[in-house]
Design a protein around this motif. Structure first.
Motif, mmCIF file in Angstrom:
data_model
loop_
_atom_site.group_PDB
_atom_site.id
_atom_site.type_symbol
_atom_site.label_atom_id
_atom_site.label_comp_id
_atom_site.label_asym_id
_atom_site.label_seq_id
_atom_site.Cartn_x
_atom_site.Cartn_y
_atom_site.Cartn_z
ATOM 1 N N ARG A 166 -14.799 5.535 -10.290
ATOM 2 C CA ARG A 166 -15.537 4.545 -11.079
ATOM 3 C C ARG A 166 -14.987 3.142 -10.914
ATOM 4 N N GLY A 167 -14.078 2.968 -9.969
ATOM 5 C CA GLY A 167 -13.494 1.658 -9.738
ATOM 6 C C GLY A 167 -12.003 1.673 -9.984
ATOM 7 N N PRO A 168 -11.317 0.614 -9.602
ATOM 8 C CA PRO A 168 -9.866 0.577 -9.715
ATOM 9 C C PRO A 168 -9.382 0.511 -11.166
ATOM 10 N N VAL A 169 -8.272 1.196 -11.401
ATOM 11 C CA VAL A 169 -7.618 1.197 -12.708
ATOM 12 C C VAL A 169 -6.206 0.652 -12.516
ATOM 13 N N LEU A 170 -5.764 -0.202 -13.427
ATOM 14 C CA LEU A 170 -4.427 -0.773 -13.358
ATOM 15 C C LEU A 170 -3.459 0.023 -14.224
ATOM 16 N N THR A 214 -1.294 -14.797 -9.724
ATOM 17 C CA THR A 214 -0.733 -13.838 -8.769
ATOM 18 C C THR A 214 -1.450 -12.501 -8.857
ATOM 19 N N LEU A 215 -1.739 -12.057 -10.082
ATOM 20 C CA LEU A 215 -2.444 -10.791 -10.243
ATOM 21 C C LEU A 215 -3.824 -10.852 -9.600
ATOM 22 N N THR A 216 -4.568 -11.920 -9.844
ATOM 23 C CA THR A 216 -5.921 -12.002 -9.289
ATOM 24 C C THR A 216 -5.880 -12.118 -7.760
ATOM 25 N N GLU A 217 -4.911 -12.877 -7.232
ATOM 26 C CA GLU A 217 -4.760 -12.947 -5.773
ATOM 27 C C GLU A 217 -4.411 -11.585 -5.188
ATOM 28 N N GLY A 218 -3.543 -10.878 -5.887
ATOM 29 C CA GLY A 218 -3.145 -9.560 -5.419
ATOM 30 C C GLY A 218 -4.293 -8.567 -5.417
ATOM 31 N N LEU A 219 -5.128 -8.642 -6.450
ATOM 32 C CA LEU A 219 -6.285 -7.746 -6.499
ATOM 33 C C LEU A 219 -7.243 -8.030 -5.352
ATOM 34 N N THR A 220 -7.394 -9.299 -5.026
ATOM 35 C CA THR A 220 -8.229 -9.651 -3.873
ATOM 36 C C THR A 220 -7.647 -9.066 -2.595
ATOM 37 N N ALA A 221 -6.331 -9.155 -2.442
ATOM 38 C CA ALA A 221 -5.668 -8.588 -1.268
ATOM 39 C C ALA A 221 -5.797 -7.067 -1.217
ATOM 40 N N CYS A 222 -5.993 -6.457 -2.385
ATOM 41 C CA CYS A 222 -6.191 -5.005 -2.450
ATOM 42 C C CYS A 222 -7.630 -4.598 -2.171
ATOM 43 N N GLY A 280 -12.809 -8.717 -11.848
ATOM 44 C CA GLY A 280 -14.064 -8.324 -12.479
ATOM 45 C C GLY A 280 -14.453 -6.882 -12.213
ATOM 46 N N GLY A 281 -13.861 -6.283 -11.190
ATOM 47 C CA GLY A 281 -14.196 -4.902 -10.847
ATOM 48 C C GLY A 281 -13.266 -3.869 -11.443
ATOM 49 N N ILE A 282 -12.292 -4.287 -12.273
ATOM 50 C CA ILE A 282 -11.343 -3.333 -12.852
ATOM 51 C C ILE A 282 -12.045 -2.458 -13.886
ATOM 52 N N HIS A 283 -11.863 -1.142 -13.743
ATOM 53 C CA HIS A 283 -12.521 -0.181 -14.623
ATOM 54 C C HIS A 283 -11.717 0.063 -15.898
ATOM 55 N N GLY A 284 -10.401 0.073 -15.795
ATOM 56 C CA GLY A 284 -9.572 0.348 -16.964
ATOM 57 C C GLY A 284 -8.137 -0.086 -16.744
ATOM 58 N N ASP A 327 0.855 -1.185 0.000
ATOM 59 C CA ASP A 327 0.000 0.000 0.000
ATOM 60 C C ASP A 327 0.893 1.238 0.000
ATOM 61 N N HIS A 328 0.849 2.005 -1.084
ATOM 62 C CA HIS A 328 1.671 3.210 -1.212
ATOM 63 C C HIS A 328 0.968 4.451 -0.687
ATOM 64 N N GLY A 329 -0.261 4.294 -0.209
ATOM 65 C CA GLY A 329 -1.009 5.419 0.325
ATOM 66 C C GLY A 329 -1.698 6.212 -0.775
ATOM 67 N N GLY A 330 -2.695 6.970 -0.361
ATOM 68 C CA GLY A 330 -3.395 7.816 -1.316
ATOM 69 C C GLY A 330 -4.134 7.063 -2.390
ATOM 70 N N GLY A 331 -4.630 5.868 -2.066
ATOM 71 C CA GLY A 331 -5.396 5.098 -3.047
ATOM 72 C C GLY A 331 -4.552 4.459 -4.126
ATOM 73 N N VAL A 332 -3.293 4.159 -3.825
ATOM 74 C CA VAL A 332 -2.408 3.493 -4.782
ATOM 75 C C VAL A 332 -1.770 2.279 -4.102
ATOM 76 N N ARG A 333 -1.928 1.113 -4.721
ATOM 77 C CA ARG A 333 -1.291 -0.111 -4.238
ATOM 78 C C ARG A 333 -0.545 -0.760 -5.399
ATOM 79 N N SER A 334 0.325 -1.712 -5.071
ATOM 80 C CA SER A 334 1.031 -2.435 -6.130
ATOM 81 C C SER A 334 1.006 -3.925 -5.852
ATOM 82 N N VAL A 335 1.031 -4.698 -6.933
ATOM 83 C CA VAL A 335 1.088 -6.156 -6.874
ATOM 84 C C VAL A 335 2.323 -6.596 -7.650
ATOM 85 N N GLN A 336 3.152 -7.445 -7.051
ATOM 86 C CA GLN A 336 4.313 -7.995 -7.738
ATOM 87 C C GLN A 336 3.867 -9.188 -8.581
ATOM 88 N N VAL A 337 3.848 -9.008 -9.891
ATOM 89 C CA VAL A 337 3.418 -10.061 -10.805
ATOM 90 C C VAL A 337 4.665 -10.688 -11.430
#
Length: 355
Positions: free
Chosen positions: A35-39, A52-60, A65-69, A6-16
């Protein structure tokens, strides 16, 4: 288990993870919007990477399915690879700079055999020995990774804010690593109030400890698909290294408080890193100018350049990349008037121009 930060300010990262690659992973950033999370980037198209990406999104706190863009910094498969699967799962849009979108379109339309033919001729023109070129003549039926990348459906326009409700994310065109590479400037106060101007998603343009590869902007349909023997391709219109150096200075002037790169780790003091990279390339150009005291082909120049390991320990595919980088530096020297092609040489050799 997915590594999430969690980088703060509504920004997180996933190591893929990137399979069989010393880089190890791509940092995929998850940016909250109204409008939802953007990658920012998606990672390599591989089953383990997808898991790994899908697991990471769950952790976020979300799911694919909820990715906006999806905002893609550049077309390389460790950044754009999973974009199509994300869109299939979510209906998300995919945005990319027009120059790299053109490469994606061309890649989808070009048969793998065409690329092998092009690379064979290109390496021959660069002076590669027959034992290096020969495998390309027999590998044309092999399926290459990344030959069916997803077509973007939105264009990233340099200088404009992206359509991310609730965020101010401005596109900065930074060609060099690819012709359409973009950095993304988050024009918002740093969540920890670090001094500087917002945060920068830098893709591969600015990395904390690695010098990005600067090669040539390949197009198998340029000039009939391949350089002719005895004809110079160096000094043509494109100057990727010159583009990269100009782009570095542009990013340095932004003076972001923090840089969020696509590999390695987040860092501060972008201006200092820019100065290091500018100095590195100037030193490399000076070294190459010295090597060209005698006429050399691009292959011979690459053999003599300093890499992270001796030439005889560099893998086959990496040698192709090294020769491309040598040619990019040659182009720069020619454009600066510090080197020139030797008339009548075949394959073409280059020699330093003394001041």
């Amino acid at each position: 288990m997915a590594q999430v930060y969690d980088h703060g300010g509504g920004v997180r990262s996933v190591q893929v993870p990137i399979p069989d690659n010393p880089l190890g992973h791509t940092l995929v950033y998850v940016v909250e919007t109204d409008r939802g999370p953007v990658l920012v980037d998606t990672g390599w198209d591989d089953p383990d990477s997808w898991d790994t990406l899908t697991e990471g999104l769950t952790a976020c706190g979300t799911d694919v399915g909820g990715i906006h863009g999806v905002v893609v910094t550049h077309h390389h498969p460790d950044h754009h690879g999973l974009s199509g699967k994300v869109r299939e799962a979510s209906g998300a849009w995919i945005a990319m700079h027009a120059a790299d979108s053109a490469i994606v379109r061309r890649t989808r339309e070009t048969r793998a055999e065409r690329w092998f033919t092009y690379m064979t001729a290109k390496l021959e023109a660069a002076g590669a020995p027959e034992d290096h070129v020969a495998p390309l003549r027999t590998a044309r039926r092999r399926e290459l990774p990344g030959f069916s990348p997803a077509l973007p459906d939105r264009e990233i326009v340099p200088g404009e804010l992206l359509d991310l409700p609730g965020r101010r994310l401005r596109a900065i065109w930074t060609p060099g690593h690819t012709p359409g590479h973009v950095c993304l400037h988050l024009e918002e106060e740093h969540p920890s109030r670090l001094p500087g101007h917002g945060r920068l998603f830098s893709g591969d343009h600015l990395l904390p400890e690695i010098t990005p590869h600067i090669g040539l902007y390949e197009d198998p349909d340029d000039d009939g698909g391949a350089p002719a023997r005895g004809c110079s391709s160096v000094g043509d219109v494109t100057d990727p290294l010159g583009d990269y150096l100009d782009s570095l200075e542009r990013v340095g002037r932004l003076a972001p408080a923090e840089v969020l790169p696509a590999h390695q780790h987040v860092f501060t003091d972008a201006s200092a890193r820019v100065r290091q990279l500018l100095a590195h390339h100037e030193e490399r150009l000076t070294d190459l100018h010295s090597l060209l005291a005698e006429p050399l082909t691009p292959w011979q120049l690459a053999e003599r350049m300093e890499w992270n390991r001796p030439w005889d320990q560099i893998p086959y595919g990496s040698r192709n990349i090294a020769v491309s980088e040598a040619e990019a530096h040659l182009r720069r020297l020619v454009k600066l008037g510090r080197a020139e092609a030797v008339t009548g040489s075949d394959p073409v050799t280059y020699v330093a121009v003394q001041a």
